[in-house]
Design an enzyme around this catalytic site. Structure first.
Site, short mmCIF file in Angstrom:
data_model
loop_
_atom_site.label_atom_id
_atom_site.label_comp_id
_atom_site.label_asym_id
_atom_site.label_seq_id
_atom_site.Cartn_x
_atom_site.Cartn_y
_atom_site.Cartn_z
N THR A 27 -9.55 2.57 6.64
CA THR A 27 -9.12 1.20 6.92
C THR A 27 -7.65 1.14 7.33
O THR A 27 -7.08 0.05 7.43
CB THR A 27 -9.33 0.31 5.68
OG1 THR A 27 -8.69 0.91 4.55
CG2 THR A 27 -10.80 0.14 5.38
N ASP A 49 -3.90 11.61 22.86
CA ASP A 49 -2.66 11.44 22.11
C ASP A 49 -2.69 12.18 20.78
O ASP A 49 -1.64 12.42 20.18
CB ASP A 49 -2.39 9.96 21.85
CG ASP A 49 -1.79 9.28 23.08
OD1 ASP A 49 -1.50 9.99 24.06
OD2 ASP A 49 -1.62 8.04 23.05
N ASP A 73 0.82 -1.22 0.00
CA ASP A 73 0.00 0.00 0.00
C ASP A 73 0.85 1.26 0.00
O ASP A 73 0.42 2.30 -0.51
CB ASP A 73 -0.92 0.00 1.23
CG ASP A 73 -1.95 -1.12 1.17
OD1 ASP A 73 -2.13 -1.70 0.08
OD2 ASP A 73 -2.56 -1.41 2.22
N GLY A 74 2.05 1.18 0.56
CA GLY A 74 2.93 2.35 0.60
C GLY A 74 3.31 2.86 -0.77
O GLY A 74 3.52 4.07 -0.95
N ASN A 77 -4.52 9.09 2.48
CA ASN A 77 -5.01 8.34 3.65
C ASN A 77 -5.49 9.25 4.76
O ASN A 77 -6.67 9.31 5.05
CB ASN A 77 -3.93 7.39 4.17
CG ASN A 77 -4.12 5.96 3.72
OD1 ASN A 77 -5.04 5.66 2.97
ND2 ASN A 77 -3.25 5.08 4.17
#
Length: 443
Positions: free
Chosen positions: A326, A315, A185-186, A285
């Site tokens: 996802t 955080d 996916d990267g 993303n």
């Protein structure tokens, strides 16, 4: 989109009058310029459509709650086959098909760096594209610096035909007809980062670890690539986020050649206004704002269309697209959204509140994130896991849906591919099935 804005700005009596307008989602200003100006506030937008108190004028929004109409031309030659039955600019996912205005001639091949297992597929693909399809292949220069490629004499003649580029130095956005990714996916996220405007169609082969966004297997790559070149493929338009970071000017930045700034931001989006530094990014993303190395809670204010909706104490916070729902957002407890749903998701990261649940807002809103005045420490922001930078008091991060989606080529269709990825990669709703009754029993 254009027709809707005309109906918004021009009355029936004034249809012949001159008007000038453009998509506010694609430009920095938010207002429409018309012969008859829109009534209401010029700069601030309200969540309410009711008239302002003490005013007899009708209030009208200056921005649609729906996302911007996506640009359906991808690179120099590709576009999406138009559906005459389209309603509200949202096509049936099953009808989204790739077509070419002209036959594609150039392809960008993106290979995962430092992965020896991809060398052979990379060579086979490049030989097929150059020798059998006579295509111009673009490859990042550092890919060809791999010793296994440098020392391969048989691959030398093919390598000489490549066009090379360097990230942050060379602009290839108008030279690529479509993209092929080899990896996980990267590689798709990296392909998105290379194109800050219109993105060519992307075909992603699953040669990495997870592969949620990479639906193609490499075994039959010849026939699959041929179908794409012939224009026989389904598309899913993955919406991206248009992000503008405004920082107080603290130090002078150094520009590098060919209009690319040292942290990878195109210099046309780097301006100096009233002592502020402005940078823009296209994000596939998510945008993540977190507390960084500090041990204190992050304390950031979240605004929606100019209204403070909450202060995040925890955080951090994730602002994601449906594609990003996802990824990190899912790990933080958010729902998963199909890429065709026009939406933006806001997900807190470990909030110090039992009632802070993830929310989904319309794609057309504009979010702004700033450090709270009471924050004890700075925050840090990253865009698809890259370009990480510190956010200080006075800095702001504006986020809305981009009008430049990433057209991802499907293996079957947008719906089937998505549920296949949920099942194969995330094992969604996998459990041992309940046994049926062996004999009839009384209840």
């Amino acid at each position: 989109m254009e027709t809707e804005q005309e109906n918004l700005c021009i009355s029936k009596d004034d249809e012949s009058s001159e008007s000038a307008f453009h998509c506010s989602a694609c430009h920095d200003d938010q207002d429409w310029s018309c012969a008859n100006p829109i009534r209401g506030r010029a700069k601030t937008r309200s969540l309410s459509a009711s008239p302002a108190l003490g005013s007899t004028k009708e209030f009208r929004r200056t921005r649609s709650l729906h996302g911007p109409c996506p640009v359906t031309t991808f690179g120099p030659k590709a576009c999406m086959l138009q559906n005459p039955k389209t309603i509200m600019h949202i096509q049936d996912p099953a009808s989204q098909r790739l077509t070419w205005n002209k036959p594609p001639k150039s392809v960008l091949v993106i290979k995962k760096i430092r992965d020896a297992s991809l060398l052979q597929p990379f060579k086979e693909l490049c030989v097929y594209l150059t020798e059998e399809n006579n295509m111009i292949v673009y490859v990042e220069k550092k890919v060809l610096e791999d010793p296994a490629i440098v020392n391969d004499d048989n691959f030398g003649p093919v390598k000489k035909k490549f066009c090379t580029f360097r990230e942050d130095y060379d602009d290839i956005s108008n030279q690529i007809d479509f993209i092929i990714c080899l990896g996980g996916d990267g590689t798709l996220l990296y392909a998105s980062s290379l194109f800050q405007g219109s993105v060519p169609p992307v075909m992603a082969f699953h040669l990495g670890s997870l592969g949620f966004l990479t639906p193609f297997n490499f075994e039959n790559f010849q026939s699959q690539v041929t179908q794409v070149i012939e224009g026989n493929a389904a598309l899913v338009l993955r919406s991206r986020l248009k992000v503008k970071v405004v920082k107080e000017h603290r130090e002078k930045k150094t520009l590098i050649q060919n209009g690319i700034e040292e942290n990878g931001v195109i210099s046309t989006s780097l301006e100096m206004e009233m002592g502020k530094q402005i940078m823009q990014y296209q994000v596939l993303n998510e945008v993540v704002v977190d507390r960084g190395p500090s041990s204190y809670l992050s304390n950031v204010d979240v605004f929606l269309d100019g209204h403070l909706i909450t202060t995040v104490q925890g955080d951090g916070v994730i602002v994601s697209t449906p594609t990003g729902s996802t990824a990190y957002a899912a790990a933080a407890g958010a729902s998963m959204i199909h890429p065709n749903v026009p939406a933006i998701m806001i997900t807190p990261i470990c909030p110090h509140s039992l009632s802070f649940r993830p929310i989904v807002v319309p794609a057309g809103v504009e979010l702004k994130i700033m450090l709270s005045p009471d924050a004890r420490n700075t925050a840090w922001v990253s865009f698809d896991g890259r370009k990480r930078q510190e956010v200080c008091h006075g800095d702001s991060i504006s986020i809305t849906t981009s009008c430049y989606p990433l057209p991802s080529i499907c293996f079957q269709d947008p719906v089937s591919d998505w549920f296949e990825s949920l099942a194969e990669c995330l094992h969604w709703n996998v459990r041992k099935k309940q046994n049926h009754f062996a004999v009839e029993e009384e209840f």
